[in-house]
Design a protein around this motif. Structure first.
Motif, short mmCIF file in Angstrom:
data_model
loop_
_atom_site.label_atom_id
_atom_site.label_comp_id
_atom_site.label_asym_id
_atom_site.label_seq_id
_atom_site.Cartn_x
_atom_site.Cartn_y
_atom_site.Cartn_z
N LYS A 15 0.94 -1.22 -0.10
CA LYS A 15 0.00 -0.05 -0.01
C LYS A 15 0.97 1.19 0.06
N PHE A 16 1.95 1.09 0.89
CA PHE A 16 2.98 2.47 0.64
C PHE A 16 3.49 2.61 -0.54
N LEU A 17 3.93 1.38 -1.05
CA LEU A 17 4.50 1.50 -2.57
C LEU A 17 3.59 2.01 -3.52
N LEU A 18 2.41 1.87 -3.38
CA LEU A 18 1.42 2.11 -4.43
C LEU A 18 1.12 3.76 -4.46
N ARG A 19 1.25 4.18 -3.05
CA ARG A 19 0.68 5.31 -2.94
C ARG A 19 2.18 6.24 -3.17
N THR A 20 3.26 5.59 -3.03
CA THR A 20 4.62 6.87 -3.12
C THR A 20 5.53 6.43 -4.32
N THR A 21 5.13 5.50 -5.11
CA THR A 21 5.92 4.95 -6.15
C THR A 21 5.23 4.94 -7.63
N ASP A 22 5.49 5.04 -8.75
CA ASP A 22 4.82 4.46 -9.87
C ASP A 22 5.25 3.28 -10.45
N LYS A 23 5.89 2.25 -9.52
CA LYS A 23 6.11 1.09 -9.88
C LYS A 23 4.84 0.48 -10.31
N LYS A 24 5.03 -0.51 -11.08
CA LYS A 24 3.90 -1.42 -11.63
C LYS A 24 3.49 -2.41 -10.48
N ALA A 25 2.19 -3.20 -10.65
CA ALA A 25 1.53 -3.97 -9.46
C ALA A 25 2.70 -5.14 -9.28
N TYR A 26 3.08 -5.55 -10.36
CA TYR A 26 4.00 -6.94 -10.23
C TYR A 26 5.17 -6.64 -9.83
N PRO A 28 1.81 -12.36 -9.41
CA PRO A 28 1.07 -11.22 -9.69
C PRO A 28 -0.32 -11.45 -9.30
N VAL A 29 -0.93 -12.36 -9.63
CA VAL A 29 -2.48 -12.75 -9.66
C VAL A 29 -2.84 -13.11 -8.28
N TYR A 30 -1.62 -13.92 -7.49
CA TYR A 30 -2.06 -14.10 -5.97
C TYR A 30 -1.92 -12.85 -5.21
N PHE A 31 -0.92 -12.01 -5.72
CA PHE A 31 -1.01 -10.54 -5.11
C PHE A 31 -1.95 -9.84 -5.13
N SER A 32 -2.62 -9.63 -6.57
CA SER A 32 -3.71 -9.02 -6.66
C SER A 32 -4.87 -9.46 -5.70
N LYS A 33 -5.14 -10.89 -5.58
CA LYS A 33 -6.07 -11.50 -4.95
C LYS A 33 -5.74 -11.25 -3.36
N PHE A 91 -4.61 -8.60 -2.15
CA PHE A 91 -4.31 -7.29 -1.81
C PHE A 91 -6.15 -6.75 -1.77
N LYS A 92 -6.83 -7.59 -2.84
CA LYS A 92 -8.17 -7.19 -2.60
C LYS A 92 -8.75 -7.62 -1.53
N LYS A 93 -8.66 -8.81 -1.06
CA LYS A 93 -9.02 -9.24 -0.14
C LYS A 93 -8.79 -8.53 1.26
N SER A 94 -7.67 -7.96 1.36
CA SER A 94 -7.38 -7.35 2.45
C SER A 94 -7.70 -5.84 2.54
N THR A 95 -7.89 -5.19 1.53
CA THR A 95 -8.28 -3.80 1.12
C THR A 95 -9.63 -3.53 0.40
N GLY A 96 -10.10 -4.41 -0.08
CA GLY A 96 -11.29 -4.49 -0.73
C GLY A 96 -11.30 -3.65 -2.42
N LEU A 97 -9.92 -3.27 -2.50
CA LEU A 97 -9.93 -2.75 -3.92
C LEU A 97 -8.62 -3.69 -4.57
N LYS A 98 -8.56 -3.44 -5.88
CA LYS A 98 -7.45 -4.15 -6.72
C LYS A 98 -6.14 -2.92 -6.49
N PRO A 99 -5.08 -3.51 -6.61
CA PRO A 99 -3.77 -2.49 -6.38
C PRO A 99 -4.18 -1.22 -7.36
N LYS A 100 -4.54 -1.42 -8.74
CA LYS A 100 -4.50 -0.28 -9.38
C LYS A 100 -5.90 0.81 -8.65
N GLU A 101 -6.90 0.17 -8.41
CA GLU A 101 -7.87 0.91 -7.77
C GLU A 101 -7.49 1.67 -6.34
N TYR A 102 -6.64 0.94 -5.70
CA TYR A 102 -6.13 1.47 -4.55
C TYR A 102 -5.11 2.66 -4.79
#
Length: 123
Positions: A68-79, A90-95, A97-108
């Motif tokens: 979450k911190f990296l998504l907010r502070t960098t422009d790195k891709k989700a993978y 990356p598929v497991y990560f997205s799964k 992440f969404k289970k934890s936050t309710g959002l996909k990484p891109k949406e977050y």
């Protein structure tokens, strides 16, 4: 000789600190239990009793918080972020992440960017 509460606190603190600093590495129950000189079974029960969640959940939550911190502070891709936090699928990560936050990484990322813009406008 039994373990004192202070000793147990020290063991859990040591493991939590290690996980927080090494979340991107392969963190196994066996390796962490060995680090604190306990059997994996006993360590697992002790960790759950003291933390209120099992070890694997704590590790995943630590990785998601860092992501979450990296998504907010960098422009790195989700993978790239997934790999940076120790999740190489990356598929497991997205799964998870969404289970934890309710959002996909891109949406977050999009929402946190919008929230940041609102805070800047209001201040």
């Amino acid at each position: 000789m039994g373990r004192t509460e202070e000793n147990i606190d020290s063991i859990i603190y040591k493991v939590k600190q290690y996980i927080d600093q090494n979340y991107s590495t392969n963190l196994s129950l066996d390796a962490l239990a060995t680090m604190v000189h306990l059997s994996p079974s006993y360590f697992s029960k002790l960790f759950k009793r003291e933390m209120g969640e099992n070890l694997s959940t704590y590790i995943l939550n630590t990785r998601v918080e860092r992501a979450k911190f990296l998504l907010r502070t960098t422009d790195k891709k989700a993978y790239e972020i997934a790999e940076a936090v120790g999740i190489y699928d990356p598929v497991y990560f997205s799964k998870i992440f969404k289970k934890s936050t309710g959002l996909k990484p891109k949406e977050y990322r999009e929402r946190s960017g919008a929230d940041e813009m609102e805070r800047k406008i209001k201040s």
